[in-house]
Design an enzyme around this catalytic site. Sequence first.
Site, short mmCIF file in Angstrom:
data_model
loop_
_atom_site.label_atom_id
_atom_site.label_comp_id
_atom_site.label_asym_id
_atom_site.label_seq_id
_atom_site.Cartn_x
_atom_site.Cartn_y
_atom_site.Cartn_z
N LYS A 1 -10.53 5.71 4.24
CA LYS A 1 -11.84 5.22 4.68
C LYS A 1 -12.97 5.68 3.78
O LYS A 1 -13.88 4.92 3.45
CB LYS A 1 -12.10 5.68 6.13
CG LYS A 1 -13.45 5.28 6.67
CD LYS A 1 -13.59 3.77 6.75
CE LYS A 1 -15.02 3.31 6.82
NZ LYS A 1 -15.75 3.41 5.57
N CYS B 1 0.81 -1.22 0.00
CA CYS B 1 0.00 0.00 0.00
C CYS B 1 0.84 1.27 0.00
O CYS B 1 0.31 2.36 -0.22
CB CYS B 1 -0.91 0.02 1.22
SG CYS B 1 -1.72 -1.55 1.56
N CYS C 1 -13.42 -0.06 8.12
CA CYS C 1 -12.58 -0.63 7.08
C CYS C 1 -12.71 0.18 5.79
O CYS C 1 -13.82 0.53 5.38
CB CYS C 1 -13.00 -2.07 6.80
SG CYS C 1 -13.10 -3.14 8.27
N HIS D 1 -9.21 3.44 -1.43
CA HIS D 1 -7.86 2.89 -1.31
C HIS D 1 -7.52 2.01 -2.51
O HIS D 1 -7.48 0.78 -2.43
CB HIS D 1 -7.75 2.09 -0.02
CG HIS D 1 -6.37 1.57 0.27
ND1 HIS D 1 -5.22 2.18 -0.18
CD2 HIS D 1 -5.96 0.48 0.99
CE1 HIS D 1 -4.16 1.50 0.25
NE2 HIS D 1 -4.59 0.46 0.95
#
Length: 386
Positions: free
Chosen positions: A329, A84, A207, A333
């Site tokens: 969030k 990431c 998540c 992502h």
Amino acid sequence: MRDAYIVGAGQTAFGSFPEESYRSLFATAFDRAMASADALSPEDIDEAVVGTLGVGGRQIGLSGPAVTEHVGLSVPTTRVENACAASGYAVRNAVQAVKSGMADVVLAGGYEVMTDASGDATKYWLGVSGETEWERLTGTTFAGTYAQMADAYLHEYDATVDDLSRAAVKNHANGAKNPHAHLAFECSLEDASEGTVVADPLTLYHCCPTSDGAAAVVVASEDVVDDADFDAARVAGVGAASDRVGLFERDTYTSIPASERAAEAAYEMADRNPGDVDLAEVHDCFAIAELLAYEDLGFCGRGEAPELLREGATDPDGDLPVNVSGGLKSKGHPIGATGAGQVVELWKQLTGRAGDRQVADANLALAHNVGGSGGAAVVTLLEGDQ
């Protein structure tokens, strides 16, 4: 070494785009970055550094040159894969090339297509961002790893599930103002705390989503900036660090040491300290990650992150606004694009281009990008012209 500046930046919306490819997404981000650096043309770019994990098997092959060729660049291209943190490291590598004098203008960015794979396949690819043999292959999911960190934090400090939810509520409220956000809607504290449990104590609202998207920034030397009129933000400092990939291999579950060391290096390069930061984009892949970031980056002491959220210190009108973009969030992502996307947001903030999200009088801004559960981290400090 020479100073390096961000002189242009752009990104796609983050979300689900079944009609797009990673090439077309990157082309959109590239076009927007170049349009914002209108004193430059593609012919001025000396090289490119791009980040991607390669969800769904696209890790094989030359996807870096594929995207730069697609936008008409015939320059040396390096692809970075650091889970990431891929494009956060791409930005760092671009800054290094400029500061060292090896290049005058470098394109840095990232891209990811995640929503064309099944849920099980995406869960697999997220899992490879952690330790493979003893975590992923024994059944631990990415959410499960961060759930262990959240559980340890709630037991060690004066913190509750509602404190995790406060981070989610804040970021959703911010993301609702961001036209590029994947989940651009608000949620309540009750929504977040009582949502479907994904990995106890983390609920669905704790998540981040899996997203498609791309982001790109143009890094230029002080000589280039002196010769033209740019909306520029100086790269005051950048730091990076690595750590054990597996959570079980580390000494603590309630900190990400790589983040702490990366921040220390960035502060030292910039000759600044955490109290100087006016604005931050931190890596909140899960709500607990934002709380850990507050502490690892030096914004507060150990165990004090919940108090910052309760007091509203990290709200857009607080002393230290955090994730005014919506963060991972709400903004989303797309793994390879996330780190560069943070820098895009900060450049917009420092040059007065953030629209309804604009934070007044911000001068020093911090981007914090984490790979996996903390096996890698990179921190970038940008300084405005105020």
